[in-house]
Design a protein around this motif. Structure first.
Motif, PDB file in Angstrom:
ATOM      1  N   ARG A  59     -14.801  -2.408  -1.587  1.00  0.00           N
ATOM      2  CA  ARG A  59     -13.776  -2.373  -2.627  1.00  0.00           C
ATOM      3  C   ARG A  59     -14.118  -1.257  -3.607  1.00  0.00           C
ATOM      4  N   GLU A  60     -13.088  -0.512  -4.004  1.00  0.00           N
ATOM      5  CA  GLU A  60     -13.282   0.580  -4.946  1.00  0.00           C
ATOM      6  C   GLU A  60     -12.264   0.463  -6.073  1.00  0.00           C
ATOM      7  N   SER A  61     -12.687   0.813  -7.276  1.00  0.00           N
ATOM      8  CA  SER A  61     -11.790   0.854  -8.424  1.00  0.00           C
ATOM      9  C   SER A  61     -11.646   2.298  -8.884  1.00  0.00           C
ATOM     10  N   SER A  62     -10.455   2.632  -9.394  1.00  0.00           N
ATOM     11  CA  SER A  62     -10.200   3.984  -9.865  1.00  0.00           C
ATOM     12  C   SER A  62      -9.675   3.935 -11.288  1.00  0.00           C
ATOM     13  N   THR A  68      -8.781  -0.699  -4.557  1.00  0.00           N
ATOM     14  CA  THR A  68      -8.571  -0.564  -3.118  1.00  0.00           C
ATOM     15  C   THR A  68      -9.528  -1.481  -2.387  1.00  0.00           C
ATOM     16  N   HIS A  91      -4.168  -0.877  -1.465  1.00  0.00           N
ATOM     17  CA  HIS A  91      -4.360  -0.241  -2.768  1.00  0.00           C
ATOM     18  C   HIS A  91      -3.259  -0.681  -3.715  1.00  0.00           C
TER      19      HIS A  91
END
Length: 240
Positions: A59-62, A68, A91
């Motif tokens: 999991r990724e944060s922007s 995402t 996303h």
């Protein structure tokens, strides 16, 4: 308190809470798409026909405005090193007008693969104090919601606790089929993904708060008095 496997993104009074698989789902009642203390969507579920036991890769944060979640399908065989045919990226991102939903489906095999990809929405229009997961002091009210078809999507029309009418619009430029029930709408497509390739679809949500611009904060300070204080402190340090 949110469960440890949930993710939260927020900006300018809007919040999105997703579960471990990157979905908004009634199975995890804390999840939702929120605007100004109201949960407008209680379900935003992205699914692919076939596998159920997806593996969460990461999991990724922007910029705290998007998250995402990447999933992988089960392996083809039972041996070690077997490949996972599908990777599914979910996303969700807060935008000026609401929320962007982007789905990426990657075929990791040497042959073209077919699947049915779907994104389902269920409206709520409940106040945050009516959501049991947040220790609500109010009893949750089930309010009637109308679902209107649009040329490029649907609109959910409902009322808040104060009888104010609000609407949430879901639109897409992707080639998707729309099906509507009494309490939900589903966008779906039969997709063919070439080998080692990715297919993407996007949907946009317009929330009742309208367009919002996050202000840029100027961090440079133009204050002579402040500069004198900083200079005085620096001289004191150098004289020690």
């Amino acid at each position: 308190m949110l469960p440890d496997d949930c993710a939260l993104v927020m900006d300018s009074g809007r919040q999105i809470v997703v579960d471990a698989r990157g979905d908004v789902t009634p199975a995890t009642p804390e999840t939702g798409v929120y605007e100004s203390d109201h949960r407008y969507l209680s379900a935003l579920e992205i699914d692919l026909d076939g596998p159920d036991d997806w593996h969460v890769l990461g999991r990724e944060s922007s910029d705290r405005r998007g998250v995402t979640t990447t999933l992988a399908s089960p392996t083809v065989g039972t041996g070690r090193g077997e490949g996972r045919p599908w990777m599914l990226g979910k996303h969700l991102e807060i935008t000026e007008s609401g929320c962007l939903v982007r789905v990426r489906l990657t075929n990791n095999t040497r042959l073209a693969r077919e699947a049915t990809l779907s994104v389902s929405f269920a409206p709520d229009f409940g106040h945050i104090f009516e959501i049991p997961a947040f220790f609500s002091p109010r009893e949750h009210q089930v309010r009637p919601v109308e679902i209107e078809r649009r040329t490029s999507g649907v609109a959910f029309v409902g009322t808040l606790a104060d009888d104010t009418e609000r609407r949430v619009e879901v639109t897409t430029d992707s080639d998707l089929e729309t099906s509507v029930s009494d309490d939900s709408a589903t966008f779906s497509a039969d997709v063919t993904v070439p080998p080692a390739s990715t297919r993407s679809i996007e949907l946009e949500l317009e929330l009742p708060g309208g367009r919002r611009n996050t202000p840029d904060i100027e961090t440079d300070i133009d204050c002579p008095r402040y500069d004198r204080l900083v200079g005085r402190a620096a001289r004191k340090r150098s004289n020690r």
